[in-house]
Write a protein that holds these residues in place. Structure first.
Motif, PDB file in Angstrom:
ATOM      1  N   SER A 185       0.832  -1.211   0.000  1.00 40.41           N
ATOM      2  CA  SER A 185       0.000   0.000   0.000  1.00 40.41           C
ATOM      3  C   SER A 185       0.858   1.249   0.000  1.00 40.41           C
ATOM      4  O   SER A 185       0.579   2.214  -0.732  1.00 40.41           O
ATOM      5  N   LEU A 222      -7.649  -0.636  -2.166  1.00 37.39           N
ATOM      6  CA  LEU A 222      -6.892  -1.063  -0.985  1.00 37.39           C
ATOM      7  C   LEU A 222      -7.889  -1.331   0.140  1.00 37.39           C
ATOM      8  O   LEU A 222      -8.506  -0.398   0.659  1.00 37.39           O
ATOM      9  N   SER A 224      -8.138  -2.562   3.743  1.00 42.15           N
ATOM     10  CA  SER A 224      -7.365  -2.876   4.951  1.00 42.15           C
ATOM     11  C   SER A 224      -8.086  -3.843   5.872  1.00 42.15           C
ATOM     12  O   SER A 224      -7.452  -4.483   6.722  1.00 42.15           O
ATOM     13  N   ILE A 229      -5.715  -6.262  -1.976  1.00 46.15           N
ATOM     14  CA  ILE A 229      -5.463  -5.214  -2.964  1.00 46.15           C
ATOM     15  C   ILE A 229      -5.938  -5.716  -4.326  1.00 46.15           C
ATOM     16  O   ILE A 229      -5.625  -6.840  -4.730  1.00 46.15           O
TER      17      ILE A 229
END
Length: 239
Positions: A185, A222, A224, A229
């Protein structure tokens, strides 16, 4: 006996000088042309990747076979002296021959095949006619290799070329460890090529969208929450 022999010669002479026989020959030639183009020419362009077929191919195959079918049944009707069927196949022979020729031309101009793969071992292997600058951008944005576990990785490459359009799509989805996710990231967010990209964030998801090299659309997700991803890039060009 002599009369029978002369009659046989006359029948053969007639048989080889009518549209049905020519349809038969041209039908075979058209099918051989399709086979050559599909199996040799297109496979040489896409040597390492699999083919996908568009549904319209089945319609073209049917039209391509019509001259062959009409020729076979027409010769059958003439051989067994069935005047009604012989007359019918004679009338339709020229129209189906024209349709077969048109179908062959369309198949050569607008191929019904595309080059495609979902195999991760073919990651970043693309066809020679992919725009070089756009592909260099993809290699800069996408990871150099696949780091995620195969069970949590999805990959797709697609390329279609004709004299009318040029399509390209590349996508990769990976679920990584927490450390790998943070490292990747940070790399993506630090890319200079994405500095002007549209960035939107929520609690767990960051979306990056931009258009590069004129028409290369790039989208990155992205996530989290799941350490996932998703990279996607492609263009659709009308020639």
């Amino acid at each position: 006996m002599k009369f029978s022999s002369d009659n046989s010669k006359n029948k053969k002479h007639t048989l080889w000088h009518d549209w049905l026989t020519y349809d038969f020959i041209v039908g075979i030639a058209l099918q051989l042309l399709l086979y050559f183009v599909a199996m040799f020419v297109w496979s040489m362009r896409f040597p390492k990747l699999s083919f996908e077929r568009t549904p319209i191919l089945n319609v073209h195959y049917l039209v391509m076979f019509l001259p062959f079918i009409v020729g076979v049944f027409g010769l059958w009707a003439r051989t067994y002296e069935l005047p009604v069927w012989a007359k019918f196949f004679t009338k339709v022979s020229l129209p189906v021959l024209i349709l077969g020729v048109i179908s062959a031309v369309v198949l050569c101009i607008v191929p019904p095949y595309c080059s495609s793969t979902t195999k991760t071992e073919q990651y970043m292997i693309v066809d020679r006619d992919v725009d070089a600058e756009s592909f260099d951008i993809c290699r800069h944005i996408f990871p150099s290799h696949i780091s995620g576990a195969p069970s949590n990785t999805s990959y797709r490459y697609y390329k279609y070329s004709s004299i009318l359009e040029d399509d390209f799509h590349l996508s990769l989805g990976e679920t990584l460890s927490s450390e790998q996710f943070k490292e990747e990231s940070d790399r993506i967010l630090a890319l200079d090529i994405l500095k002007d990209a549209d960035l939107s964030t929520s609690k767990d998801i960051t979306l990056i969208d931009t258009t590069l090299n004129g028409d290369l659309i790039v989208h990155i997700t992205l996530d989290s929450a799941y350490n996932r991803i998703i990279y996607a890039a492609g263009y659709n060009r009308i020639k």
